[in-house]
Design an enzyme around this catalytic site. Structure first.
Site, PDB file in Angstrom:
ATOM      1  CG  ASN A  85      -1.940  -1.099   1.201  1.00  0.00           C
ATOM      2  OD1 ASN A  85      -2.384  -1.505   0.130  1.00  0.00           O
ATOM      3  ND2 ASN A  85      -2.320  -1.601   2.362  1.00  0.00           N
ATOM      4  CG  HIS A  98       4.146  -2.487   5.672  1.00  0.00           C
ATOM      5  ND1 HIS A  98       4.174  -1.128   5.942  1.00  0.00           N
ATOM      6  CD2 HIS A  98       2.862  -2.798   5.455  1.00  0.00           C
ATOM      7  CE1 HIS A  98       2.944  -0.649   5.906  1.00  0.00           C
ATOM      8  NE2 HIS A  98       2.120  -1.634   5.596  1.00  0.00           N
TER       9      HIS A  98
HETATM   10  P1  5GP Z   1      -0.872  -0.669   5.866  1.00  0.00           P
HETATM   11  O1  5GP Z   1      -2.339  -0.346   5.879  1.00  0.00           O
HETATM   12  O2  5GP Z   1      -0.034   0.442   6.416  1.00  0.00           O
HETATM   13  O3  5GP Z   1      -0.388  -1.132   4.499  1.00  0.00           O
HETATM   14  O4  5GP Z   1      -0.695  -1.933   6.773  1.00  0.00           O
HETATM   15  C1  5GP Z   1      -0.340  -1.869   8.109  1.00  0.00           C
HETATM   16  C2  5GP Z   1      -0.621  -3.234   8.693  1.00  0.00           C
HETATM   17  O5  5GP Z   1       0.034  -3.296   9.931  1.00  0.00           O
HETATM   18  C3  5GP Z   1      -2.106  -3.496   8.941  1.00  0.00           C
HETATM   19  O6  5GP Z   1      -2.498  -4.666   8.247  1.00  0.00           O
HETATM   20  C4  5GP Z   1      -2.201  -3.665  10.459  1.00  0.00           C
HETATM   21  O7  5GP Z   1      -3.086  -4.687  10.835  1.00  0.00           O
HETATM   22  C5  5GP Z   1      -0.762  -4.010  10.848  1.00  0.00           C
HETATM   23  N1  5GP Z   1      -0.353  -3.541  12.170  1.00  0.00           N
HETATM   24  C6  5GP Z   1      -0.536  -2.288  12.688  1.00  0.00           C
HETATM   25  N2  5GP Z   1       0.006  -2.198  13.912  1.00  0.00           N
HETATM   26  C7  5GP Z   1       0.567  -3.406  14.177  1.00  0.00           C
HETATM   27  C8  5GP Z   1       1.284  -3.932  15.308  1.00  0.00           C
HETATM   28  O8  5GP Z   1       1.536  -3.261  16.305  1.00  0.00           O
HETATM   29  N3  5GP Z   1       1.700  -5.223  15.227  1.00  0.00           N
HETATM   30  C9  5GP Z   1       1.463  -6.003  14.121  1.00  0.00           C
HETATM   31  N4  5GP Z   1       1.922  -7.277  14.158  1.00  0.00           N
HETATM   32  N5  5GP Z   1       0.786  -5.545  13.054  1.00  0.00           N
HETATM   33  C10 5GP Z   1       0.345  -4.258  13.073  1.00  0.00           C
END
Ligand code: 5GP
Ligand code: ZN
Length: 115
Positions: A85, A98
């Site tokens: 994303n 990520h």
């Molecule tokens: P994004 O929306 O930024 O592409 O994805 C971020 C991802 O990180 C989301 O799927 C969310 O569930 C995950 N996430 C957010 N905070 C944490 C955390 O503290 N630990 C873990 N393991 N995943 C997280």
């Protein structure tokens, strides 16, 4: 970087379910899974998003993909999705680069998923 949730996880200041790790990348379980199997492939270097990737990061970006492939093999996934994303409008919430590794759906079935 201070106050970055993924810097804290990759430097072991915060806990996560780590599947694999190399010198430059950590693979850990997503805390709010969007698929039956959902891992995050995260660089130890703090890069906010794909937009900020530099020429000098190209080897690291290739390594991220290799780690995702190795994680998928370790998890026994035959098919899977790899998703970046990018930016708020692209659904990015955590500003630390990520790669989402998503899979575990029923065999031989096409899938659509939003992360
Ligand atoms: P994004 O929306 O930024 O592409 O994805 C971020 C991802 O990180 C989301 O799927 C969310 O569930 C995950 N996430 C957010 N905070 C944490 C955390 O503290 N630990 C873990 N393991 N995943 C997280
Ligand atoms: Zn960070």
């Amino acid at each position: 970087m201070d106050n970055c949730v993924f810097c804290k996880i990759t430097s072991k200041q915060s806990p996560a379910e780590i599947l694999m790790e190399s010198d430059d990348v950590v693979v850990f379980k997503d805390i709010y899974p969007s698929a039956p199997v959902h891992y995050l492939v995260v660089s130890k270097k703090h890069i906010p998003s794909i937009k900020e990737v530099l020429h000098e990061d190209e080897v690291l970006m290739g390594h991220l993909i290799h780690m995702a492939r190795d994680a998928a093999e370790k998890l026994g996934l035959n098919g899977y999705k790899l998703v970046f994303n990018v930016g708020k409008e692209g659904g990015q919430i955590v500003d630390h680069i990520h790669l989402h590794l998503l899979g575990g759906w029923a065999k031989n079935k096409a899938n659509t998923v939003n992360v």
